[in-house]
Design an enzyme around this catalytic site. Structure first.
Site, PDB file in Angstrom:
ATOM      1  N   ASN A  90      15.282  -5.347 -34.511  1.00  0.00           N
ATOM      2  CA  ASN A  90      15.238  -5.136 -33.071  1.00  0.00           C
ATOM      3  C   ASN A  90      14.539  -3.820 -32.719  1.00  0.00           C
ATOM      4  O   ASN A  90      14.226  -3.008 -33.589  1.00  0.00           O
ATOM      5  CB  ASN A  90      16.657  -5.185 -32.497  1.00  0.00           C
ATOM      6  CG  ASN A  90      16.702  -5.674 -31.069  1.00  0.00           C
ATOM      7  OD1 ASN A  90      15.793  -5.425 -30.291  1.00  0.00           O
ATOM      8  ND2 ASN A  90      17.766  -6.373 -30.725  1.00  0.00           N
ATOM      9  N   HIS A 102      17.067  15.730 -47.442  1.00  0.00           N
ATOM     10  CA  HIS A 102      16.641  17.000 -48.015  1.00  0.00           C
ATOM     11  C   HIS A 102      17.737  17.571 -48.895  1.00  0.00           C
ATOM     12  O   HIS A 102      18.921  17.387 -48.636  1.00  0.00           O
ATOM     13  CB  HIS A 102      16.240  17.979 -46.911  1.00  0.00           C
ATOM     14  CG  HIS A 102      15.027  17.527 -46.178  1.00  0.00           C
ATOM     15  ND1 HIS A 102      13.766  17.643 -46.705  1.00  0.00           N
ATOM     16  CD2 HIS A 102      14.878  16.903 -44.993  1.00  0.00           C
ATOM     17  CE1 HIS A 102      12.886  17.137 -45.863  1.00  0.00           C
ATOM     18  NE2 HIS A 102      13.536  16.676 -44.821  1.00  0.00           N
ATOM     19  N   ALA A 151      28.107  -1.518 -34.896  1.00  0.00           N
ATOM     20  CA  ALA A 151      27.245  -0.641 -34.103  1.00  0.00           C
ATOM     21  C   ALA A 151      27.699   0.807 -34.246  1.00  0.00           C
ATOM     22  O   ALA A 151      28.890   1.107 -34.219  1.00  0.00           O
ATOM     23  CB  ALA A 151      27.278  -1.064 -32.640  1.00  0.00           C
TER      24      ALA A 151
END
Length: 138
Positions: free
Chosen positions: A25, A55, A103
């Site tokens: 999406n 990192h 979500a």
């Protein structure tokens, strides 16, 4: 199928492996320095971020951030996975078959097959079965 604004950032040695029947999406970003593999029938919601690197924990303030050493581990998203809007999938993670990532979840460790994970960091909320599949996230 890719919606508007999907972005793939693939480094010189990066490899993105996409199987069939994938839906990504809008405005999802996939960052690859080593390898990200996405299986069959995977659905990825809008505004997700998937990466196989970050990192190093050693911060050298004399160097620009983008020049610091990367820590890299591949990401694998197995078949029939649903990743909800705004989820983040970080380096070294495998998401098992038939899993659902809610979500906004931030996935920092492996997700077992047939589970629903949610939260920051993501944790198993429910074991999915044939009888309860499809009613997990609304």
């Amino acid at each position: 199928m890719l919606e508007a604004g999907v972005k793939f950032n693939i480094g010189a040695k990066g490899r993105l492996v996409l199987a069939g029947n994938i839906y990504i999406n809008s405005y999802t970003i996939i960052d690859v320095q080593q390898q990200v593999t996405i299986g069959n029938r995977v659905q990825i919601g809008p505004l997700c971020y998937i990466t196989d690197f970050d990192h190093d924990l050693h911060v050298d303030l004399t160097q620009p951030f983008h020049r610091m050493k990367d820590s890299v581990e591949p990401v694998t998203i197995e078949d029939n996975v649903w990743i909800g809007a705004g989820a983040k999938i970080l380096k070294g993670v495998t998401i098992g078959k038939n899993a659902v990532v809610a979500a906004g979840a931030v996935v920092v460790k492996d997700v077992p097959a047939d589970t629903l994970v949610a939260g920051v960091p993501a944790r198993v909320i429910k074991i999915l079965t044939q009888s309860n599949r499809g009613n997990e996230v609304s």
